[in-house]
Design an enzyme around this catalytic site. Structure first.
Site, PDB file in Angstrom:
ATOM      1  N   ASP A  37     -15.352 -46.548  18.280  1.00  0.00           N
ATOM      2  CA  ASP A  37     -16.291 -46.666  17.172  1.00  0.00           C
ATOM      3  C   ASP A  37     -15.631 -46.254  15.856  1.00  0.00           C
ATOM      4  O   ASP A  37     -14.811 -45.325  15.838  1.00  0.00           O
ATOM      5  CB  ASP A  37     -17.503 -45.773  17.442  1.00  0.00           C
ATOM      6  CG  ASP A  37     -18.672 -46.071  16.529  1.00  0.00           C
ATOM      7  OD1 ASP A  37     -18.721 -47.173  15.954  1.00  0.00           O
ATOM      8  OD2 ASP A  37     -19.540 -45.190  16.376  1.00  0.00           O
ATOM      9  N   HIS A  92     -10.830 -53.867  12.229  1.00  0.00           N
ATOM     10  CA  HIS A  92     -10.688 -54.340  13.604  1.00  0.00           C
ATOM     11  C   HIS A  92      -9.220 -54.539  13.978  1.00  0.00           C
ATOM     12  O   HIS A  92      -8.815 -54.248  15.107  1.00  0.00           O
ATOM     13  CB  HIS A  92     -11.471 -55.638  13.795  1.00  0.00           C
ATOM     14  CG  HIS A  92     -12.948 -55.486  13.602  1.00  0.00           C
ATOM     15  ND1 HIS A  92     -13.660 -54.438  14.159  1.00  0.00           N
ATOM     16  CD2 HIS A  92     -13.850 -56.235  12.901  1.00  0.00           C
ATOM     17  CE1 HIS A  92     -14.945 -54.557  13.822  1.00  0.00           C
ATOM     18  NE2 HIS A  92     -15.080 -55.630  13.068  1.00  0.00           N
ATOM     19  N   LEU A  98      -1.838 -49.223  35.708  1.00  0.00           N
ATOM     20  CA  LEU A  98      -3.049 -48.880  34.960  1.00  0.00           C
ATOM     21  C   LEU A  98      -3.963 -50.091  34.980  1.00  0.00           C
ATOM     22  O   LEU A  98      -3.530 -51.202  34.672  1.00  0.00           O
ATOM     23  CB  LEU A  98      -2.708 -48.503  33.514  1.00  0.00           C
ATOM     24  CG  LEU A  98      -3.894 -48.278  32.567  1.00  0.00           C
ATOM     25  CD1 LEU A  98      -4.679 -47.030  32.986  1.00  0.00           C
ATOM     26  CD2 LEU A  98      -3.428 -48.143  31.118  1.00  0.00           C
TER      27      LEU A  98
END
Length: 246
Positions: free
Chosen positions: A21, A38, A132
């Protein structure tokens, strides 16, 4: 392996989930367009992945595009989806070489054919990797996740394939978009906000919550290390009584 090393590994969460956020506010405070926030956020994702691999985290879920984000202006939605498409085309092979597996969860049917094709290609390319596992939550909402799982089980019951009393928590979890992935040990939210915002509502039942006062584009390996340090200091009891003191 030394005892100290073993103890350190035991304190590492298996699954970290992050609500990324603050991209818009980061850009606004710098007089930049939201797209710049972004783009900077995408760079923070790369840093976060490196930190997770270095610290031995097995699963990382990133809340990249919520079901509520569809209500944003069409230009911002186009910018977000375009950035995601660019990231996949240019980074998927690099992540594959590093042993990262990519998964995408959410109502992906809302995206156009070209983006869905990129998602499918990235998943197929990396599906055998295990260093991962990174889940990108896209067009994702926790309530929607629960509803679609309930609908699947309701159809199965209506068709006589299961009886309602056979439905258990584990069966329900196996119909969520996160099926096969352990529940998050810790959920992080950046930007100083202290709420889950419809993220992994079922899966977060016993997750530790960490709220960090940093905008996502500024997120660093150091911020990730602070999360793991907080996690290591907490006692997880899952509703049981605390152990009696010596």
């Amino acid at each position: 392996m030394s005892p100290d090393r073993m103890e350190k590994n035991a304190a590492i969460p298996t699954h970290v989930a992050i609500i990324m956020d603050g991209n818009g506010r980061w850009a606004r405070e710098r007089g930049l367009p939201r797209l710049a926030g972004h783009r900077a956020g995408a760079e923070a994702v790369a840093r976060c992945l490196r930190a997770a691999m270095q610290r031995g985290v097995s699963y990382l879920t990133l809340y990249a595009f919520s079901s509520e984000n569809w209500s944003r202006g069409p230009q911002e939605v186009a910018d977000l989806t375009g950035l995601l498409c660019y990231y996949l085309r240019h980074k998927a092979r690099e992540l594959h070489a590093e042993g990262v597996r990519l998964r995408f969860i959410g109502d992906l049917s809302r995206f156009d054919d070209s983006l869905r094709a990129e998602l499918a290609r990235a998943e197929e390319l990396t599906r055998h990797n295990s260093r991962l596992v990174v889940l990108f939550a896209l067009s994702y909402g926790g309530r929607g996740d629960i509803v679609q799982a309930a609908q699947q089980l309701a159809r199965a019951a209506a068709e006589g394939r299961i009886a309602p009393e056979q439905i258990t928590e584990s069966m329900f979890a196996s119909h969520l978009w996160t099926a096969g992935v352990p529940d998050p040990d810790v959920i992080v939210r950046t930007s100083g906000e202290c709420r889950l915002s419809n993220f992994l509502l079922w899966q977060s039942a016993y997750a530790e919550l960490v709220f960090q006062d940093v905008y996502w584009p500024d997120y660093s390996e150091g911020h990730f290390a602070m999360v793991l340090d907080q996690y290591a200091r907490r006692e997880r009891r899952f509703g049981a009584r605390p152990a009696a003191s010596a």
